[in-house]
Each structure stands twice: as C-alpha cells, then as structure tokens.
Design a protein around this motif. Structure first.
Motif, short mmCIF file in Angstrom:
data_model
loop_
_atom_site.label_atom_id
_atom_site.label_comp_id
_atom_site.label_asym_id
_atom_site.label_seq_id
_atom_site.Cartn_x
_atom_site.Cartn_y
_atom_site.Cartn_z
N UNK A 172 0.84 -1.20 0.00
CA UNK A 172 0.00 0.00 0.00
C UNK A 172 0.87 1.25 0.00
N UNK A 173 1.95 1.24 0.77
CA UNK A 173 2.86 2.39 0.80
C UNK A 173 3.60 2.53 -0.53
N UNK A 178 2.91 1.43 -3.52
CA UNK A 178 2.07 1.67 -4.69
C UNK A 178 1.11 2.85 -4.50
N UNK A 179 1.26 3.56 -3.39
CA UNK A 179 0.44 4.74 -3.08
C UNK A 179 -1.05 4.45 -3.19
N UNK A 180 -1.47 3.41 -2.47
CA UNK A 180 -2.89 3.03 -2.48
C UNK A 180 -3.50 3.36 -1.12
N UNK A 181 -3.45 4.62 -0.74
CA UNK A 181 -3.96 5.05 0.55
C UNK A 181 -5.45 4.87 0.72
N UNK A 182 -6.16 4.75 -0.38
CA UNK A 182 -7.61 4.54 -0.30
C UNK A 182 -7.95 3.20 0.35
N UNK A 183 -6.99 2.29 0.41
CA UNK A 183 -7.21 0.97 1.01
C UNK A 183 -6.91 0.95 2.50
N UNK A 184 -6.56 2.10 3.08
CA UNK A 184 -6.15 2.15 4.48
C UNK A 184 -7.25 1.67 5.42
N UNK A 185 -8.48 2.10 5.21
CA UNK A 185 -9.58 1.71 6.09
C UNK A 185 -9.73 0.20 6.18
N UNK A 186 -9.71 -0.46 5.03
CA UNK A 186 -9.83 -1.93 5.00
C UNK A 186 -8.63 -2.57 5.69
N UNK A 187 -7.44 -2.02 5.47
CA UNK A 187 -6.25 -2.58 6.09
C UNK A 187 -6.32 -2.45 7.61
N UNK A 188 -6.79 -1.30 8.09
CA UNK A 188 -6.90 -1.10 9.54
C UNK A 188 -7.87 -2.09 10.16
N UNK A 221 -3.57 10.66 3.16
CA UNK A 221 -2.90 11.57 2.23
C UNK A 221 -1.43 11.19 2.06
N UNK A 222 -0.79 10.83 3.15
CA UNK A 222 0.62 10.43 3.07
C UNK A 222 0.83 9.17 2.26
N UNK A 223 -0.15 8.28 2.28
CA UNK A 223 -0.06 7.04 1.52
C UNK A 223 -0.53 7.20 0.08
#
Length: 97
Positions: A12-13, A15-25, A52-54
């Motif tokens: 995720x970091x 490939x800059x896929x920060x939109x997947x952060x919620x699911x990962x958490x 945003x950082x991701x």
C-alpha cells in the motif's frame, strides 16, 4: 497472518494506495495482536493525514533530512561552541573545496 498484513501495508505504501487504508486497519484490528491493534488505533487518530501520506506523491523527506542533519551537527558540537559555530557547520556541511 502477521506477515501478510505487514506485506499488504508495505505494498500500500509502495504503490500509493492510501484509499485501502480503512480496510487494512480493519484487518489489522481483527488479528487481535496487541501491537497491530495499537498501530491501527494510532493511525485512525489521524486517518486523513495518513491516507494523504499514503496517496499523494508529495514528501517532506528533504526537509526532515535537513532537520536531522542539523540535530546531528548540534549533538556533535554540544558543549563545545555557541550558535556561531553551529551556524557555520550547517551552512558549510556540504561544501567541499
């Protein structure tokens, strides 16, 4: 399971896929592992900034690098000199004749 979650975060970091952060958490919290749950809780506290950082390609890396360099120089000369020497050390640290 832990290695899969860590690898997913690394991808995720990278490939800059920060939109997947919620699911990962959610996945991290579902493991029940204390350190991972603690990390997830901390990341949720500033969710928008982490996302945003991701996601964004902007980085404060250069600024942080300069701050760390100034701190190292300051530690190196601690107690030996005043502000004038610290200033010269920082200004001429990269200069080579």
């Amino acid at each position: 399971m832990l290695s899969q979650i860590v690898c997913a975060f690394a991808r995720m970091m990278a490939e800059r896929r920060g939109t997947e952060l919620g699911a990962w958490l959610t996945r991290a919290e579902d493991t029940g592992l204390k350190p991972l749950c603690s990390l997830a809780r901390s990341l949720r506290q500033d969710f928008d900034a982490v996302t945003a950082g991701l996601t964004l390609e902007w980085s404060s890396g250069k600024v942080e690098g300069n701050v760390n360099r100034a701190k190292r120089i300051k530690r190196d000369i601690y107690g030996r000199a005043g502000f004038d020497l610290l200033r010269r050390q920082i200004l001429f640290a990269d200069w080579a004749p």
